[in-house]
Design a protein around this motif. Structure first.
Motif, PDB file in Angstrom:
ATOM      1  N   GLY A  35       0.750  -1.249   0.000  1.00  0.00           N
ATOM      2  CA  GLY A  35       0.000   0.000   0.000  1.00  0.00           C
ATOM      3  C   GLY A  35       0.776   1.292   0.000  1.00  0.00           C
ATOM      4  O   GLY A  35       0.183   2.371  -0.044  1.00  0.00           O
ATOM      5  N   ARG A  36       2.116   1.235   0.067  1.00  0.00           N
ATOM      6  CA  ARG A  36       2.896   2.480  -0.007  1.00  0.00           C
ATOM      7  C   ARG A  36       2.803   3.061  -1.411  1.00  0.00           C
ATOM      8  O   ARG A  36       2.674   2.340  -2.393  1.00  0.00           O
ATOM      9  N   ARG A  37       2.882   4.363  -1.494  1.00  0.00           N
ATOM     10  CA  ARG A  37       2.929   5.030  -2.796  1.00  0.00           C
ATOM     11  C   ARG A  37       4.380   5.189  -3.236  1.00  0.00           C
ATOM     12  O   ARG A  37       5.276   5.333  -2.399  1.00  0.00           O
ATOM     13  N   LEU A  38       4.591   5.167  -4.551  1.00  0.00           N
ATOM     14  CA  LEU A  38       5.953   5.268  -5.080  1.00  0.00           C
ATOM     15  C   LEU A  38       6.646   6.528  -4.589  1.00  0.00           C
ATOM     16  O   LEU A  38       7.825   6.505  -4.230  1.00  0.00           O
ATOM     17  N   ARG A  39       5.918   7.630  -4.551  1.00  0.00           N
ATOM     18  CA  ARG A  39       6.542   8.898  -4.155  1.00  0.00           C
ATOM     19  C   ARG A  39       6.941   8.924  -2.688  1.00  0.00           C
ATOM     20  O   ARG A  39       7.713   9.795  -2.266  1.00  0.00           O
ATOM     21  N   GLU A  40       6.425   8.002  -1.878  1.00  0.00           N
ATOM     22  CA  GLU A  40       6.770   7.953  -0.456  1.00  0.00           C
ATOM     23  C   GLU A  40       8.067   7.205  -0.190  1.00  0.00           C
ATOM     24  O   GLU A  40       8.679   7.387   0.869  1.00  0.00           O
ATOM     25  N   LEU A  41       8.497   6.352  -1.119  1.00  0.00           N
ATOM     26  CA  LEU A  41       9.614   5.455  -0.847  1.00  0.00           C
ATOM     27  C   LEU A  41      10.917   6.187  -0.589  1.00  0.00           C
ATOM     28  O   LEU A  41      11.693   5.800   0.292  1.00  0.00           O
ATOM     29  N   SER A  42      11.189   7.241  -1.353  1.00  0.00           N
ATOM     30  CA  SER A  42      12.458   7.960  -1.204  1.00  0.00           C
ATOM     31  C   SER A  42      12.578   8.638   0.155  1.00  0.00           C
ATOM     32  O   SER A  42      13.686   8.932   0.608  1.00  0.00           O
ATOM     33  N   ASP A  43      11.444   8.893   0.816  1.00  0.00           N
ATOM     34  CA  ASP A  43      11.457   9.595   2.101  1.00  0.00           C
ATOM     35  C   ASP A  43      11.524   8.662   3.303  1.00  0.00           C
ATOM     36  O   ASP A  43      11.560   9.129   4.448  1.00  0.00           O
TER      37      ASP A  43
END
Length: 240
Positions: free
Chosen positions: A143-151
């Motif tokens: 359920g994580r969004r791609l844009r959240e991974l880098s953070d």
């Protein structure tokens, strides 16, 4: 009893999160109209909706004169009740369409099965980049969004679901000499940004190796959509 308008909020939230915005908005607009018609005919709760309520909604469009518009309305209502079955609001036998829905019913594209997802993971190499891609894939699936991974930071790891947590812990164990709170690093120990286009291209190469049909459609968004479907239906059944 579950009010139609109350359930519509949950349905709309899912559509906007996991489908394209034009598709989600069109479906939600049609379902809002459908619910208004049901309420006008005395059906305030989802359990009270009968096939005749659906027939009245569809009858507002001349099927022969506007076949495409009629089909869109039909599929919108079908998706609405499929979502109600998957989320456990109604049992499958109470579905007015009289059918057990398949994975496509929750989205406007075919989803990855669990076995395809595991084959995709197995195709990722055990290199520095490959292990990080495995972790990204698991997090998207949950359920994580791609844009959240880098953070993401190392402090987030204890909250990861299994097996993502163990994979992340193993990854961190191999970089004890690097003192940083950032979770994803390049081979030189610098913070790494998870770039969507590059990640999707690698996913598609892994999909080719794993012999997944239509590898060009395998993207971060598809992993997230597929994972959401399996989390909805896993407690009840596996339809794939």
């Amino acid at each position: 009893m579950i009010l139609l308008r109350q359930f519509f909020e949950e349905f709309a939230d899912y559509q906007l999160q996991y489908n394209t915005r034009p598709y989600a908005r069109a479906v939600c607009r049609q379902i809002a109209e459908f619910i208004s018609g049901c309420e006008a005919n005395g059906a305030m709760c989802i359990e009270h909706v009968r096939p005749e309520h659906i027939a009245q909604f569809l009858a507002r469009i001349d099927k022969d004169a506007h076949p495409a518009a009629w089909r869109h309305r039909y599929y919108a209502v079908q998706v609405f009740f499929s979502f109600a079955v998957f989320t456990g609001r109604i049992p499958s036998e109470q579905n007015p369409f009289g059918r057990t829905p398949d994975p496509v019913a929750l989205t406007n594209k075919r989803l990855l099965s669990q076995s395809e997802f595991l084959r995709l993971l197995a195709a990722m190499p055990n290199t520095h980049l490959g292990v990080q891609d495995q972790l990204c894939a698991w997090l998207l699936w949950f359920g994580r969004r791609l844009r959240e991974l880098s953070d993401l930071r190392t402090q987030d790891v204890p909250q990861f679901p299994e097996p993502a947590r163990q994979l992340a812990l193993g990854m961190l164990a191999h970089r004890r000499h690097v003192h940083t709170a950032v979770l994803f690093l390049d081979t030189l120990g610098r913070p790494r940004h998870i770039h969507g286009q590059k990640f999707n291209r690698r996913l598609q190469k892994y999909a080719q190796v794993a012999e997944i049909p239509e590898p060009e459609r395998v993207t971060a968004k598809l992993l997230r959509q597929s994972g959401a479907y399996h989390q909805f239906c896993a407690p009840r059944r596996d339809t794939q």
